[in-house]
Design a protein around this motif. Structure first.
Motif, PDB file in Angstrom:
ATOM      1  N   MET A   1       6.896  70.955  39.701  1.00  0.00           N
ATOM      2  CA  MET A   1       7.991  71.320  38.791  1.00  0.00           C
ATOM      3  C   MET A   1       9.248  71.703  39.563  1.00  0.00           C
ATOM      4  SD  MET A   1       6.193  73.294  35.567  1.00  0.00           S
ATOM      5  CE  MET A   1       5.300  74.488  36.554  1.00  0.00           C
ATOM      6  N   ASN A   2       9.090  72.451  40.644  1.00  0.00           N
ATOM      7  CA  ASN A   2      10.262  72.833  41.439  1.00  0.00           C
ATOM      8  C   ASN A   2      10.924  71.614  42.073  1.00  0.00           C
ATOM      9  OD1 ASN A   2      10.041  75.585  40.935  1.00  0.00           O
ATOM     10  ND2 ASN A   2       8.653  75.926  42.653  1.00  0.00           N
ATOM     11  N   PHE A   3      10.112  70.660  42.512  1.00  0.00           N
ATOM     12  CA  PHE A   3      10.679  69.429  43.075  1.00  0.00           C
ATOM     13  C   PHE A   3      11.486  68.688  42.012  1.00  0.00           C
ATOM     14  CE2 PHE A   3      10.114  64.800  43.385  1.00  0.00           C
ATOM     15  CZ  PHE A   3      10.853  64.548  44.526  1.00  0.00           C
ATOM     16  N   HIS A   4      10.926  68.578  40.805  1.00  0.00           N
ATOM     17  CA  HIS A   4      11.622  67.875  39.727  1.00  0.00           C
ATOM     18  C   HIS A   4      12.914  68.592  39.350  1.00  0.00           C
ATOM     19  CE1 HIS A   4       7.794  65.599  38.212  1.00  0.00           C
ATOM     20  NE2 HIS A   4       8.312  65.095  39.320  1.00  0.00           N
ATOM     21  N   ALA A   5      12.873  69.930  39.408  1.00  0.00           N
ATOM     22  CA  ALA A   5      14.094  70.681  39.101  1.00  0.00           C
ATOM     23  C   ALA A   5      15.158  70.444  40.169  1.00  0.00           C
ATOM     24  CB  ALA A   5      13.770  72.167  38.983  1.00  0.00           C
ATOM     25  N   ASP A   6      14.748  70.352  41.428  1.00  0.00           N
ATOM     26  CA  ASP A   6      15.701  70.143  42.523  1.00  0.00           C
ATOM     27  C   ASP A   6      16.403  68.797  42.409  1.00  0.00           C
ATOM     28  OD1 ASP A   6      15.184  72.597  43.613  1.00  0.00           O
ATOM     29  OD2 ASP A   6      13.704  71.869  45.059  1.00  0.00           O
ATOM     30  N   VAL A   7      15.668  67.760  42.013  1.00  0.00           N
ATOM     31  CA  VAL A   7      16.256  66.409  41.939  1.00  0.00           C
ATOM     32  C   VAL A   7      16.756  66.089  40.534  1.00  0.00           C
ATOM     33  CG1 VAL A   7      14.788  65.584  43.808  1.00  0.00           C
ATOM     34  CG2 VAL A   7      13.996  65.347  41.448  1.00  0.00           C
ATOM     35  N   ASN A   8      16.729  67.086  39.619  1.00  0.00           N
ATOM     36  CA  ASN A   8      17.211  66.898  38.240  1.00  0.00           C
ATOM     37  C   ASN A   8      16.484  65.737  37.561  1.00  0.00           C
ATOM     38  OD1 ASN A   8      18.666  67.433  35.965  1.00  0.00           O
ATOM     39  ND2 ASN A   8      20.667  66.845  36.808  1.00  0.00           N
ATOM     40  N   MET A   9      15.145  65.794  37.599  1.00  0.00           N
ATOM     41  CA  MET A   9      14.335  64.719  37.059  1.00  0.00           C
ATOM     42  C   MET A   9      14.522  64.545  35.554  1.00  0.00           C
ATOM     43  SD  MET A   9      12.256  62.265  37.660  1.00  0.00           S
ATOM     44  CE  MET A   9      11.731  62.574  39.348  1.00  0.00           C
ATOM     45  N   MET A  10      14.776  65.625  34.817  1.00  0.00           N
ATOM     46  CA  MET A  10      14.950  65.533  33.371  1.00  0.00           C
ATOM     47  C   MET A  10      16.106  64.611  33.015  1.00  0.00           C
ATOM     48  SD  MET A  10      13.805  66.425  30.463  1.00  0.00           S
ATOM     49  CE  MET A  10      14.323  66.517  28.730  1.00  0.00           C
ATOM     50  N   GLU A  11      17.234  64.796  33.702  1.00  0.00           N
ATOM     51  CA  GLU A  11      18.407  63.956  33.446  1.00  0.00           C
ATOM     52  C   GLU A  11      18.123  62.498  33.797  1.00  0.00           C
ATOM     53  OE1 GLU A  11      23.022  63.510  35.041  1.00  0.00           O
ATOM     54  OE2 GLU A  11      21.984  65.441  35.182  1.00  0.00           O
ATOM     55  N   VAL A  12      17.386  62.297  34.886  1.00  0.00           N
ATOM     56  CA  VAL A  12      17.043  60.931  35.291  1.00  0.00           C
ATOM     57  C   VAL A  12      16.175  60.265  34.234  1.00  0.00           C
ATOM     58  CG1 VAL A  12      15.782  59.550  36.995  1.00  0.00           C
ATOM     59  CG2 VAL A  12      17.240  61.438  37.750  1.00  0.00           C
ATOM     60  N   GLN A  13      15.173  60.984  33.712  1.00  0.00           N
ATOM     61  CA  GLN A  13      14.291  60.403  32.704  1.00  0.00           C
ATOM     62  C   GLN A  13      15.051  60.063  31.424  1.00  0.00           C
ATOM     63  OE1 GLN A  13      11.161  63.295  32.357  1.00  0.00           O
ATOM     64  NE2 GLN A  13      10.040  62.489  34.122  1.00  0.00           N
ATOM     65  N   VAL A  14      15.943  60.965  31.020  1.00  0.00           N
ATOM     66  CA  VAL A  14      16.755  60.691  29.826  1.00  0.00           C
ATOM     67  C   VAL A  14      17.601  59.436  30.034  1.00  0.00           C
ATOM     68  CG1 VAL A  14      18.666  61.541  28.399  1.00  0.00           C
ATOM     69  CG2 VAL A  14      16.794  63.077  29.044  1.00  0.00           C
TER      70      VAL A  14
ATOM     71  N   GLU B   1      17.211  63.076  24.070  1.00  0.00           N
ATOM     72  CA  GLU B   1      17.219  64.277  24.887  1.00  0.00           C
ATOM     73  C   GLU B   1      15.816  64.762  25.245  1.00  0.00           C
ATOM     74  OE1 GLU B   1      19.845  65.693  26.228  1.00  0.00           O
ATOM     75  OE2 GLU B   1      21.133  64.148  25.340  1.00  0.00           O
ATOM     76  N   HIS B   2      14.795  64.307  24.529  1.00  0.00           N
ATOM     77  CA  HIS B   2      13.405  64.724  24.783  1.00  0.00           C
ATOM     78  C   HIS B   2      12.490  63.494  24.783  1.00  0.00           C
ATOM     79  CE1 HIS B   2      14.641  68.898  24.272  1.00  0.00           C
ATOM     80  NE2 HIS B   2      15.247  68.542  23.144  1.00  0.00           N
ATOM     81  N   PRO B   3      12.517  62.716  25.857  1.00  0.00           N
ATOM     82  CA  PRO B   3      11.696  61.486  25.919  1.00  0.00           C
ATOM     83  C   PRO B   3      10.220  61.800  26.221  1.00  0.00           C
ATOM     84  CG  PRO B   3      12.910  61.755  27.961  1.00  0.00           C
ATOM     85  CD  PRO B   3      13.332  62.892  27.065  1.00  0.00           C
ATOM     86  N   TYR B   4       9.534  62.361  25.210  1.00  0.00           N
ATOM     87  CA  TYR B   4       8.162  62.829  25.438  1.00  0.00           C
ATOM     88  C   TYR B   4       7.225  61.684  25.823  1.00  0.00           C
ATOM     89  CZ  TYR B   4       9.765  67.161  23.278  1.00  0.00           C
ATOM     90  OH  TYR B   4      10.437  68.313  22.993  1.00  0.00           O
ATOM     91  N   LEU B   5       7.380  60.533  25.178  1.00  0.00           N
ATOM     92  CA  LEU B   5       6.494  59.417  25.485  1.00  0.00           C
ATOM     93  C   LEU B   5       6.629  58.990  26.945  1.00  0.00           C
ATOM     94  CD1 LEU B   5       4.447  57.363  24.401  1.00  0.00           C
ATOM     95  CD2 LEU B   5       6.374  55.872  23.814  1.00  0.00           C
ATOM     96  N   PHE B   6       7.861  58.923  27.415  1.00  0.00           N
ATOM     97  CA  PHE B   6       8.094  58.557  28.807  1.00  0.00           C
ATOM     98  C   PHE B   6       7.533  59.628  29.745  1.00  0.00           C
ATOM     99  CE2 PHE B   6      10.543  58.511  32.708  1.00  0.00           C
ATOM    100  CZ  PHE B   6      10.591  57.170  33.035  1.00  0.00           C
ATOM    101  N   GLN B   7       7.685  60.890  29.396  1.00  0.00           N
ATOM    102  CA  GLN B   7       7.217  61.982  30.242  1.00  0.00           C
ATOM    103  C   GLN B   7       5.688  62.036  30.313  1.00  0.00           C
ATOM    104  OE1 GLN B   7       9.215  65.291  28.407  1.00  0.00           O
ATOM    105  NE2 GLN B   7      11.074  65.058  29.646  1.00  0.00           N
ATOM    106  N   VAL B   8       5.021  61.762  29.194  1.00  0.00           N
ATOM    107  CA  VAL B   8       3.555  61.732  29.205  1.00  0.00           C
ATOM    108  C   VAL B   8       3.058  60.611  30.104  1.00  0.00           C
ATOM    109  CG1 VAL B   8       1.520  61.264  27.798  1.00  0.00           C
ATOM    110  CG2 VAL B   8       3.263  62.833  26.968  1.00  0.00           C
TER     111      VAL B   8
END
Length: 214
Positions: free
Chosen positions: A119-132, A144-151
């Motif tokens: 989780m800390n790695f994903h926060a550092d590279v801003n993974m949420m924005e990348v996935q969106v 804003e909440h791509p749950y299917l992609f995240q699963v």
């Protein structure tokens, strides 16, 4: 066969062995030999050491110390050494049953520690924005909440780790060593080299003191 006959004995020392506390160390424990059948059992039964508490839990036996011991059994032997020049003897206590509460505690620490690291790695590279952004590029609509992609991404991480480490519980996909096994092997090799070097250093210090105080 006369006493003057030269007997050839091929000796191969093991790299590292474990001996239970209180047991004598014999040649059978630390080496493999190839010789005439009538000499084999006599050599294998040769007692090399009786570890004591003061000796600690590690002993280093050198080939130059083992050969004279063998010569006491077969004076006319020609000993041909193959492989290692030293063997590390680890003195172990009687094995204890694993503690289930301790296992659970370690499992929980590793689980949450690994999760926090990811989780800390994903926060550092801003993974949420990348996935969106990736979902928007694929579907053409922002989410804003791509749950299917995240699963799917989370499942992929787990599957990728299983493939990379070549291990799932006790199941291995092939006979190749896992990266963790390779690292543990290299770590053990470094420890063994250090132990041998330290034993030689101690032996040299003792000899130097004996020379200074004859």
């Amino acid at each position: 066969m006369t006493d003057a006959t030269i007997h050839t004995v091929y000796l191969q020392l093991k790299k590292r062995v474990q001996i239970k506390r209180g047991k004598v160390v014999t040649l059978r424990d630390i080496a493999l030999i190839l010789c005439e059948p009538e000499m084999e059992e006599r050599l294998y039964s040769l007692v090399l050491a009786q570890p004591h508490e003061k000796d600690g839990n590690l002993l280093v036996m050198d080939l130059m110390w083992i050969i004279p011991k063998m010569k006491t059994i077969i004076p006319n032997a020609y000993i041909e050494s193959i492989g290692n020049q030293q063997v590390i003897v680890e003195i172990v206590q009687n094995p204890k049953k694993p503690s289930f509460p301790l296992f659970v505690l370690v499992w929980i620490l590793l689980f949450f520690g690994s999760a926090l690291t990811i989780m800390n790695f994903h926060a550092d590279v801003n993974m949420m924005e990348v996935q969106v952004r990736v979902v928007e590029m694929i579907t053409g609509h922002p989410d804003e909440h791509p749950y299917l992609f995240q699963v799917a991404y989370s499942i992929g991480i787990g599957f990728g780790m299983v493939v990379f480490f070549n291990h799932l519980f006790k199941k291995k996909w092939n006979d190749e060593p896992t990266p963790l096994e390779v690292e543990m092997y290299l770590y053990q090799e470094n420890i063994d080299q250090y132990v041998v070097a330290e034993e030689y250093k101690k032996a040299g210090t003792i000899l130097q003191k004996q020379d200074e105080n004859p």
